[in-house]
Write a protein that holds these residues in place. Structure first.
Motif, PDB file in Angstrom:
ATOM      1  N   ALA A  26      12.288  13.012  -4.015  1.00  0.00           N
ATOM      2  CA  ALA A  26      11.268  12.156  -4.620  1.00  0.00           C
ATOM      3  C   ALA A  26      11.290  10.760  -4.005  1.00  0.00           C
ATOM      4  N   SER A  27      12.484  10.247  -3.708  1.00  0.00           N
ATOM      5  CA  SER A  27      12.578   8.904  -3.122  1.00  0.00           C
ATOM      6  C   SER A  27      11.987   8.876  -1.719  1.00  0.00           C
ATOM      7  N   LEU A  28      12.139   9.974  -0.978  1.00  0.00           N
ATOM      8  CA  LEU A  28      11.539  10.042   0.350  1.00  0.00           C
ATOM      9  C   LEU A  28      10.018   9.972   0.262  1.00  0.00           C
ATOM     10  N   LEU A  29       9.453  10.673  -0.725  1.00  0.00           N
ATOM     11  CA  LEU A  29       8.004  10.628  -0.902  1.00  0.00           C
ATOM     12  C   LEU A  29       7.550   9.250  -1.367  1.00  0.00           C
ATOM     13  N   MET A  30       8.384   8.590  -2.169  1.00  0.00           N
ATOM     14  CA  MET A  30       8.053   7.238  -2.606  1.00  0.00           C
ATOM     15  C   MET A  30       7.935   6.310  -1.399  1.00  0.00           C
ATOM     16  N   THR A  31       8.881   6.384  -0.476  1.00  0.00           N
ATOM     17  CA  THR A  31       8.819   5.528   0.708  1.00  0.00           C
ATOM     18  C   THR A  31       7.633   5.915   1.597  1.00  0.00           C
ATOM     19  N   HIS A  32       7.287   7.187   1.591  1.00  0.00           N
ATOM     20  CA  HIS A  32       6.116   7.660   2.331  1.00  0.00           C
ATOM     21  C   HIS A  32       4.847   7.029   1.765  1.00  0.00           C
ATOM     22  N   LEU A  33       4.718   7.021   0.444  1.00  0.00           N
ATOM     23  CA  LEU A  33       3.565   6.389  -0.202  1.00  0.00           C
ATOM     24  C   LEU A  33       3.515   4.896   0.124  1.00  0.00           C
ATOM     25  N   HIS A  34       4.662   4.253   0.072  1.00  0.00           N
ATOM     26  CA  HIS A  34       4.730   2.820   0.347  1.00  0.00           C
ATOM     27  C   HIS A  34       4.191   2.513   1.741  1.00  0.00           C
ATOM     28  N   ALA A  35       4.689   3.232   2.738  1.00  0.00           N
ATOM     29  CA  ALA A  35       4.257   2.997   4.114  1.00  0.00           C
ATOM     30  C   ALA A  35       2.771   3.312   4.285  1.00  0.00           C
ATOM     31  N   MET A  36       2.325   4.382   3.640  1.00  0.00           N
ATOM     32  CA  MET A  36       0.935   4.819   3.795  1.00  0.00           C
ATOM     33  C   MET A  36      -0.039   3.794   3.215  1.00  0.00           C
TER      34      MET A  36
END
Length: 364
Positions: free
Chosen positions: A180-190
């Motif tokens: 979930a944290s990996l996806l959170m950072t993905h959303l942040h960058a996106m």
């Protein structure tokens, strides 16, 4: 409620119920991802052959082939030590994992702990300032992970130009832990990239969400999704925002609290999803509260949830309060409710408040 709003609400509720019962990521999808990795490794191996040692590439290629073989044998996701089940979230983050957490060696455990501490530090570094002033707006939030890392998403993106709008985002990625944290950072960058005027020009909110949803669908495993609210604030009292399947936003006015529900489906379900924009005007002293389900679903020792209604009551009694004090009082009431119970989920609460007079912008 308009018929369109009711239809969207029913669709969101139906999707959320379906997601909660969703099975593990399918074997065919895992196979597709592994085969893509094998193809990329073969390309990298061919390109590096004249100038770099082949050992690391061959080792990874062997691990991918072994994972595909385990899929063929029906043993993928089975711990090679105890023959139990490898944790789903770890497999989503890394499909090459072969052992469950209980079977890690002491050295592997220490390495994992170091990785988690580093990941936690990186996540904290991605968070915006806690107390932001922008024109008449004051925004304050609290972000409390349940463990080392969090799947909650929180960001405030200031405009590059003097006449631009501040973008606010708050959301929740499905699942917990590292995946979930990996996806959170993905959303942040996106969202940072799409909101950058130099990269994405002036994207309207609906286009911003539609583009983000399409990219998210194309770059994640099946079954991974996120709910969030994305909005923008100008230098007057107007706010516009859209909700991708997220919990209701609470509009705190002198006459009471109004819940504003979702305008579209969570990110990651369908690449063609569309998002309607809602516009509200806040008078001086009004606030908008955004929160994740770690707040509303927080249980006490008896298992009773805190609930949206109780949060609404606390906020409604404190109209015109400074956002920092309003947030502190809400969290104080939450803590009183959950006294003696363990925090089971990440908790994020954001207050967007229109002040009595214009404050100094961080751009000034």
């Amino acid at each position: 409620m308009h018929e369109t709003d009711r239809s969207v609400g029913q669709a969101v509720q139906s999707s959320q119920e379906e997601i909660k019962t969703m099975a593990q990521v399918s074997d065919p999808y895992i196979r597709e991802q592994l085969e893509k990795r094998r193809e990329e490794l073969n390309l990298a191996l061919a390109a590096a052959a004249p100038v770099a040692p082949a050992g690391p590439y061959l080792e990874l290629l062997g691990e991918v082939d072994t994972a595909i073989q385990r899929l063929d044998e029906g043993t993928f996701g089975v711990c090679m030590e105890c023959h139990g089940t490898v944790e789903k979230q770890r497999l989503i983050a890394d499909p090459l994992i072969k052992v469950c957490l209980d079977c890690l060696t002491a050295d592997d455990r220490r390495a994992l702990e170091r990785d988690l501490e580093l990941a936690s530090s990186v996540q904290r570094g991605l968070l915006p300032e806690k107390d932001v002033r922008f024109g008449e707006w004051r925004i304050h939030y609290e972000y409390t992970p349940a463990g080392h890392v969090s799947g909650d998403y929180c960001d405030l993106i200031l405009p590059r130009s003097a006449d631009g709008n501040l973008v606010f985002l708050l959301g929740d990625v499905a699942g917990k832990g590292v995946a979930a944290s990996l996806l959170m950072t993905h959303l942040h960058a996106m969202f940072r990239s799409l909101s950058d005027s130099r990269a994405g020009a002036e994207l309207q909110l609906d286009r911003l969400l539609e583009t983000a949803n399409r990219v998210f669908c194309e770059s994640t495993f099946a079954g991974q999704y996120a709910t969030l609210i994305c909005g923008s604030a100008g230098r007057t009292g107007e706010l516009e925002f859209a909700s991708a399947g997220h919990l209701p936003a609470l509009l705190v006015r002198r006459e009471g609290v109004k819940q504003i529900g979702a305008t579209g489906l969570p990110l990651g379900l369908f690449s063609s999803s569309r998002y309607a924009i809602q516009r509200v005007r806040l008078e001086p002293g009004d606030s908008l509260l955004l929160f994740t389900d770690g707040i509303s679903e927080a249980g006490n020792a008896a298992g009773k949830e805190y609930g949206v209604k109780r949060l609404s009551n606390v906020a409604g009694e404190r109209h015109r309060w400074d956002p920092r004090e309003l947030l502190a009082e809400c969290l104080k009431d939450l803590k009183a409710h959950t006294s003696g119970a363990r925090q089971a989920d990440d908790q994020t609460l954001m207050v967007i408040h229109r002040g009595e007079t214009a404050g100094a912008s961080l751009n000034d």
